[in-house]
Design an enzyme around this catalytic site. Structure first.
Site, PDB file in Angstrom:
ATOM      1  N   THR A 139     -15.794  -2.888  10.199  1.00  0.00           N
ATOM      2  CA  THR A 139     -15.427  -1.507  10.497  1.00  0.00           C
ATOM      3  C   THR A 139     -14.446  -1.367  11.650  1.00  0.00           C
ATOM      4  O   THR A 139     -14.462  -2.173  12.591  1.00  0.00           O
ATOM      5  CB  THR A 139     -16.702  -0.704  10.843  1.00  0.00           C
ATOM      6  OG1 THR A 139     -16.323   0.510  11.503  1.00  0.00           O
ATOM      7  CG2 THR A 139     -17.620  -1.457  11.792  1.00  0.00           C
ATOM      8  N   GLU A 164     -14.806   0.630  13.883  1.00  0.00           N
ATOM      9  CA  GLU A 164     -15.603   0.879  15.093  1.00  0.00           C
ATOM     10  C   GLU A 164     -15.609  -0.361  16.002  1.00  0.00           C
ATOM     11  O   GLU A 164     -15.930  -0.252  17.185  1.00  0.00           O
ATOM     12  CB  GLU A 164     -17.039   1.256  14.727  1.00  0.00           C
ATOM     13  CG  GLU A 164     -17.196   2.693  14.265  1.00  0.00           C
ATOM     14  CD  GLU A 164     -16.860   3.697  15.358  1.00  0.00           C
ATOM     15  OE1 GLU A 164     -17.553   3.715  16.379  1.00  0.00           O
ATOM     16  OE2 GLU A 164     -15.893   4.461  15.189  1.00  0.00           O
ATOM     17  N   TYR A 220     -23.956   0.237  17.210  1.00  0.00           N
ATOM     18  CA  TYR A 220     -23.478   0.018  15.839  1.00  0.00           C
ATOM     19  C   TYR A 220     -22.245  -0.903  15.849  1.00  0.00           C
ATOM     20  O   TYR A 220     -22.183  -1.893  15.116  1.00  0.00           O
ATOM     21  CB  TYR A 220     -23.132   1.374  15.191  1.00  0.00           C
ATOM     22  CG  TYR A 220     -22.378   1.255  13.887  1.00  0.00           C
ATOM     23  CD1 TYR A 220     -23.040   1.005  12.691  1.00  0.00           C
ATOM     24  CD2 TYR A 220     -20.988   1.391  13.850  1.00  0.00           C
ATOM     25  CE1 TYR A 220     -22.338   0.877  11.497  1.00  0.00           C
ATOM     26  CE2 TYR A 220     -20.280   1.274  12.663  1.00  0.00           C
ATOM     27  CZ  TYR A 220     -20.964   1.020  11.487  1.00  0.00           C
ATOM     28  OH  TYR A 220     -20.271   0.891  10.312  1.00  0.00           O
ATOM     29  N   LYS A 272     -21.993  -4.632  14.277  1.00  0.00           N
ATOM     30  CA  LYS A 272     -21.012  -4.918  13.217  1.00  0.00           C
ATOM     31  C   LYS A 272     -20.068  -6.052  13.627  1.00  0.00           C
ATOM     32  O   LYS A 272     -19.578  -6.804  12.793  1.00  0.00           O
ATOM     33  CB  LYS A 272     -20.215  -3.644  12.895  1.00  0.00           C
ATOM     34  CG  LYS A 272     -20.957  -2.692  11.971  1.00  0.00           C
ATOM     35  CD  LYS A 272     -20.930  -3.225  10.533  1.00  0.00           C
ATOM     36  CE  LYS A 272     -21.535  -2.275   9.539  1.00  0.00           C
ATOM     37  NZ  LYS A 272     -21.469  -2.777   8.166  1.00  0.00           N
TER      38      LYS A 272
HETATM   39  N1  GDD Z   1     -20.956  12.878  12.890  1.00  0.00           N
HETATM   40  C1  GDD Z   1     -20.381  13.780  13.684  1.00  0.00           C
HETATM   41  N2  GDD Z   1     -20.909  15.040  13.799  1.00  0.00           N
HETATM   42  N3  GDD Z   1     -19.258  13.414  14.360  1.00  0.00           N
HETATM   43  C2  GDD Z   1     -18.656  14.344  15.129  1.00  0.00           C
HETATM   44  C3  GDD Z   1     -19.148  15.649  15.271  1.00  0.00           C
HETATM   45  C4  GDD Z   1     -20.341  16.005  14.583  1.00  0.00           C
HETATM   46  O1  GDD Z   1     -20.837  17.117  14.667  1.00  0.00           O
HETATM   47  N4  GDD Z   1     -18.304  16.321  16.091  1.00  0.00           N
HETATM   48  C5  GDD Z   1     -17.328  15.486  16.446  1.00  0.00           C
HETATM   49  N5  GDD Z   1     -17.535  14.279  15.883  1.00  0.00           N
HETATM   50  C6  GDD Z   1     -16.697  13.092  16.081  1.00  0.00           C
HETATM   51  C7  GDD Z   1     -17.476  11.844  16.471  1.00  0.00           C
HETATM   52  O2  GDD Z   1     -17.807  11.872  17.866  1.00  0.00           O
HETATM   53  C8  GDD Z   1     -16.459  10.766  16.104  1.00  0.00           C
HETATM   54  O3  GDD Z   1     -15.524  10.595  17.125  1.00  0.00           O
HETATM   55  C9  GDD Z   1     -15.746  11.350  14.879  1.00  0.00           C
HETATM   56  O4  GDD Z   1     -16.090  12.746  14.848  1.00  0.00           O
HETATM   57  C10 GDD Z   1     -16.132  10.713  13.551  1.00  0.00           C
HETATM   58  O5  GDD Z   1     -17.547  10.647  13.479  1.00  0.00           O
HETATM   59  P1  GDD Z   1     -18.298  10.232  12.113  1.00  0.00           P
HETATM   60  O6  GDD Z   1     -17.830  11.052  10.980  1.00  0.00           O
HETATM   61  O7  GDD Z   1     -19.763  10.243  12.414  1.00  0.00           O
HETATM   62  O8  GDD Z   1     -17.768   8.764  11.807  1.00  0.00           O
HETATM   63  P2  GDD Z   1     -17.526   7.481  12.753  1.00  0.00           P
HETATM   64  O9  GDD Z   1     -16.054   7.356  12.974  1.00  0.00           O
HETATM   65  O10 GDD Z   1     -18.407   7.500  13.940  1.00  0.00           O
HETATM   66  O11 GDD Z   1     -18.021   6.283  11.827  1.00  0.00           O
HETATM   67  C11 GDD Z   1     -17.771   6.252  10.410  1.00  0.00           C
HETATM   68  O12 GDD Z   1     -16.638   5.472  10.115  1.00  0.00           O
HETATM   69  C12 GDD Z   1     -16.722   4.098  10.503  1.00  0.00           C
HETATM   70  C13 GDD Z   1     -15.419   3.406  10.145  1.00  0.00           C
HETATM   71  O13 GDD Z   1     -15.239   3.277   8.801  1.00  0.00           O
HETATM   72  C14 GDD Z   1     -19.043   5.649   9.777  1.00  0.00           C
HETATM   73  O14 GDD Z   1     -18.926   5.714   8.362  1.00  0.00           O
HETATM   74  C15 GDD Z   1     -19.219   4.198  10.185  1.00  0.00           C
HETATM   75  O15 GDD Z   1     -20.330   3.642   9.486  1.00  0.00           O
HETATM   76  C16 GDD Z   1     -17.939   3.441   9.829  1.00  0.00           C
HETATM   77  O16 GDD Z   1     -18.053   2.117  10.236  1.00  0.00           O
END
Ligand code: GDD
Length: 318
Positions: free
Chosen positions: A100, A102, A124, A128
């Site tokens: 990822t 991340e 996480y 990973k």
């Molecule tokens: N979930 C969430 N909820 N994120 C928020 C929110 C909220 O209300 N508000 C802002 N965010 C911001 C998070 O702080 C982060 O910076 C961004 O939105 C994306 O959050 P997520 O959609 O939860 O995804 P992620 O980037 O942390 O991780 C996803 O993508 C990765 C890369 O492919 C996940 O799918 C991981 O499992 C994956 O590895």
């Protein structure tokens, strides 16, 4: 071709995505748990798969701060369990590890490729990173056909509601239909390289088709703020949104009605955040002939229209 899906035991099976894709009867489900050494070994030994795609994880970054040990057991040691079973009982199996973006975390280079140093920012991301390196190590030490796909965020209408893109489209659709008043979000300034999951799955399959396993970044090369994602999803649903205020006081206002429909809620902030990610997928383009073919606008329109449709029909939001 026969496809088996490893499924963890839960009190209520969660198969809505297979049903949505109309493939529930084409995937044979078998009991499987990355936490259970004997189970992992038995499954790998009995089936001697041509390919194993390890997409199993505790994949919600925010939850990993609350359950770091569980996340590490699944996302780090789970990979090792699979690789050990493959090495001993099915060394011809081709292995794909879902790594990822991340892992880049607090980025060391403005655009991240396979050569960019890692700096994970969550339990996480750290777990990973172990999964990534143990995959590389088993490829080099034991000659396994093992690939690590360093995938940037990939979304679709099948995304879980805890992730920001789907939360935005689902909650805005509910607001549009008068079923909710407010969309509560965390860091609106976070920037992600968002692509369509369909494109990324094609990339995963291409990795396992190569003569040798390798590591590949899959990304679109375009980054967008959470705020702009909200604005574009709103536009697709007929909202005209503008934002005012700063930090935790920032709000998103609907121009016509003057109503505040987006607010910032500290509950959704993470103890340490990944502020920005942009990927360089040129190695995948060169070696696999892969590019992300869905622009962010199409992705957002597809997700927005799917959630508008679900809410209009009174279907539960899953
Ligand atoms: N979930 C969430 N909820 N994120 C928020 C929110 C909220 O209300 N508000 C802002 N965010 C911001 C998070 O702080 C982060 O910076 C961004 O939105 C994306 O959050 P997520 O959609 O939860 O995804 P992620 O980037 O942390 O991780 C996803 O993508 C990765 C890369 O492919 C996940 O799918 C991981 O499992 C994956 O590895």
């Amino acid at each position: 071709m026969e496809v088996l899906g490893g499924m963890r035991r839960t009190s209520t099976p969660n198969l809505w995505r297979l049903e949505h894709l109309n493939i529930a009867d084409r995937v044979k489900l078998i009991p499987f748990d990355l936490l259970e050494d004997a189970n992992v070994t038995d499954v790998v030994r009995s089936y001697k798969f041509d390919r194993i795609y390890n997409l199993g994880a505790q994949s919600f970054v925010a939850a990993s701060f609350k359950q770091p040990v569980l996340t590490t057991q699944i996302d780090a040691l789970g990979v090792l369990r699979l690789l050990e079973a493959i090495r001993h009982y099915s060394p011809e199996t081709r292995f794909y590890q879902a790594s990822t973006s991340e892992m880049f975390g607090k980025i060391v280079e403005p655009i991240q490729s396979e050569r960019t140093p890692f700096y994970p920012r969550s339990p996480y991301g750290v777990a990973k990173l172990y999964g990534h390196w143990i995959t590389v190590n088993y490829r080099e030490a034991y000659g396994l056909h093992a690939s690590s796909g360093i995938l940037f965020n990939h979304e679709s209408p099948l995304r879980g509601l805890e992730f920001v893109t789907r939360k935005i489209t689902a909650h805005l659709a509910q607001i549009r239909h008068g079923l909710r008043d407010i969309l509560r979000l965390g860091n609106l300034d976070a920037k992600r390289d968002w692509g369509h999951a369909r494109d990324y799955v094609r990339g995963m399959a291409l990795m396992t088709e190569q003569v040798k396993g390798d590591d590949y970044v899959l990304a679109t090369g375009v980054t967008t703020t959470v705020r702009d994602f909200v604005r574009l999803a709103g536009e697709a649903m007929g909202f005209d949104l503008y934002f005012e205020g700063e930090g935790a006081s920032e709000v998103g206002v609907e121009k016509r009605s003057g109503k505040r429909i987006v607010v910032v809620d500290r509950e959704y902030f993470r103890p340490s955040e990944v502020e920005i990610l942009i990927g360089d997928a040129s190695k995948a383009q060169k070696n696999l002939g892969w590019t992300a073919s869905t622009p962010i606008a199409s992705l957002i329109n597809e997700m927005a229209s799917s959630d508008m449709d679900r809410v209009a029909k009174g279907y539960p939001l899953l």
